[in-house]
Design a protein around this motif. Sequence first.
Motif, mmCIF file in Angstrom:
data_model
loop_
_atom_site.group_PDB
_atom_site.id
_atom_site.type_symbol
_atom_site.label_atom_id
_atom_site.label_comp_id
_atom_site.label_asym_id
_atom_site.label_seq_id
_atom_site.Cartn_x
_atom_site.Cartn_y
_atom_site.Cartn_z
ATOM 1 N N THR A 44 -9.463 -3.683 3.181
ATOM 2 C CA THR A 44 -8.636 -4.724 2.542
ATOM 3 C C THR A 44 -7.727 -5.415 3.558
ATOM 4 O O THR A 44 -7.064 -6.408 3.221
ATOM 5 C CB THR A 44 -7.728 -4.120 1.442
ATOM 6 N N THR A 87 -2.828 -0.408 3.226
ATOM 7 C CA THR A 87 -3.894 -0.365 2.217
ATOM 8 C C THR A 87 -5.176 0.103 2.921
ATOM 9 O O THR A 87 -5.211 0.194 4.158
ATOM 10 C CB THR A 87 -4.097 -1.773 1.613
ATOM 11 N N GLY A 95 0.838 -1.203 0.000
ATOM 12 C CA GLY A 95 0.000 0.000 0.000
ATOM 13 C C GLY A 95 0.864 1.240 0.000
ATOM 14 O O GLY A 95 1.461 1.599 1.015
ATOM 15 N N ASP A 151 1.897 -2.295 -4.607
ATOM 16 C CA ASP A 151 0.657 -1.517 -4.719
ATOM 17 C C ASP A 151 -0.038 -1.960 -5.995
ATOM 18 O O ASP A 151 0.618 -2.322 -6.972
ATOM 19 C CB ASP A 151 0.936 0.001 -4.757
ATOM 20 N N ARG A 152 -1.361 -1.914 -5.933
ATOM 21 C CA ARG A 152 -2.122 -2.258 -7.142
ATOM 22 C C ARG A 152 -1.771 -1.322 -8.275
ATOM 23 O O ARG A 152 -1.860 -1.681 -9.444
ATOM 24 C CB ARG A 152 -3.624 -2.145 -6.842
#
Length: 353
Positions: free
Chosen positions: A80, A76, A13, A38-39
Motif C-alpha cells: 500500500t 501500512t 497504519g 487506520d482502516r
Amino acid sequence: MRKDERLPVALIGAGHWGPFLARSLEQTGKARLAWVCDRDPERAQRVADRHVDCRTTTDLQDILDDRVVTAVAVATPANTHQEIVTRCLEAGRHVLAEKPLTTDAASSRKLVELARRNNRVLMVGHVFEYNASIRGLKEIIDNGELGELFYLNFERTNLGPVRLDVNALWDLATHDISILRYLLGKDPVDVSCVGRDFLHEGVEDTVFLNLGFGEDGPMAQVHASWLNPRKVRQITVVGSRKMAVWDDLNLKAPIKLYDKRVEADRPAGDDFIAYKTSIVDGGMFAPSVRTNQPLEAECAHFIDCVRTGGRPLSDGYSGLRVVTIAECAQRSLAENGARVPVPPAMPGESGGG
Ligand SMILES: NC(=O)c1ccc[n+]([C@@H]2O[C@H](COP(=O)([O-])OP(=O)(O)OC[C@H]3O[C@@H](n4cnc5c(N)ncnc54)[C@H](O)[C@@H]3O)[C@@H](O)[C@H]2O)c1
C-alpha cells in the motif's frame, strides 16, 4: 505556558509496527502525534489513547486537509506504500515510509522523483542503519581491522510473525540488504536467490540470498525465514586478518571480534606437499560499543531532516536501491536461483529525495 515546539506528525497504519513508531516519534521529544489513521478505527483509537490530543480517522484525506501536519509516518503493509506515499508527497507532506519503500523499483523511483520535485523529505525506515552497534561494526570494517573482507553471512530467522502480503525476501531480507549497503558503502553487482513457500502457496517463508560484489569483492549471503525454531539476528564478517560477529540479541556485547585467521603459505616451486596452512587463534575480544534505541534515533533523524531540509541517511534513493536489489532477487527466485545482474545506479540518480 511554553509554546509546544514539537512537530505535529501523523501516523498512517496502526497495526503491529505503527504503535512503536508513534511511541518513538514522541520519545524523541521533537514530535507529537497529532493524528492516527487506520482502516480499522479501533486500532487507530487504541494508539491514539496512548497519546495526548491525538485525533483518529479512517480517511487519509482528513490528515491531508490539516495544514498543521507537515510530516507523516507510513506503517501500512508494503503493497500500500506506493499509493499512500504518493498522496502524501503530492499534498506536500514530508514522509517517513516503512521498509520496503514499495514492492517494485519503478514505483519507488517515481516516489523519489516526486519527493525531489516537491522538495519534500522522503525517508525509508531502514532502522538498522540507526543502530549504534551496526555503526560500531561499520567502524571496525572501515578502519581495516578485519583486513580484506572475504565474506559476510546474515542470519535473520524466527518462528513468525507469518506474513501473507509479502515474502521473507521483502519483509526480512530487505533489512539485511540495507545493512549490507550501509556496511560496504556499495551495491552488489549481481544476486541469486532460492526459497520455498512451505506454509502458504506463493509466499516464500524461507529464502537464501547470495549477493556478489565481483571477483575481487566479498561474498555475502542472507538466510531469512519466519519458519525457524530460533530467533537469530546475526552477521558474521570474515576477513583476512580478523573476524567479527554482530548479534542484535546480545544486548551486553553485540559485537565480538575474533583474532582468528588461517595463514596460508605457498612456498616457491608450487610444491603441494610444502603447502602449509596455520591456524591463528588469538582469542576473542568484545569491544565496548555504544547501544541506543535505533527506532528513536531513526525518528529523531527524520524530524531533524524535516526541520533543516537535510538529506536522510536512509533517503528515498537508498530505499529505491534496496527495492531494486530485492526486485532482482525476486526475479532470481522465480528462475530457481539464476544469477541476476543488479542494474547500476543511473548517473545523477543519487542524492535528494
Ligand atoms: N522496521 C521494522 O523493523 C519493521 C518491523 C515490522 C514491520 N515493519 C514495516 O511496517 C509496515 C507495517 O507492518 P505491520 O507489521 O505493522 O503490518 P500490520 O498488517 O500489522 O499493520 C498494518 C496496518 O495498516 C492498516 N492499513 C492497511 N491499509 C491501510 C490504508 N490504506 N489506510 C490506512 N490504514 C491501512 C491495517 O488496518 C493495519 O492496521 C510494513 O511496511 C512492514 O515492513 C517494519
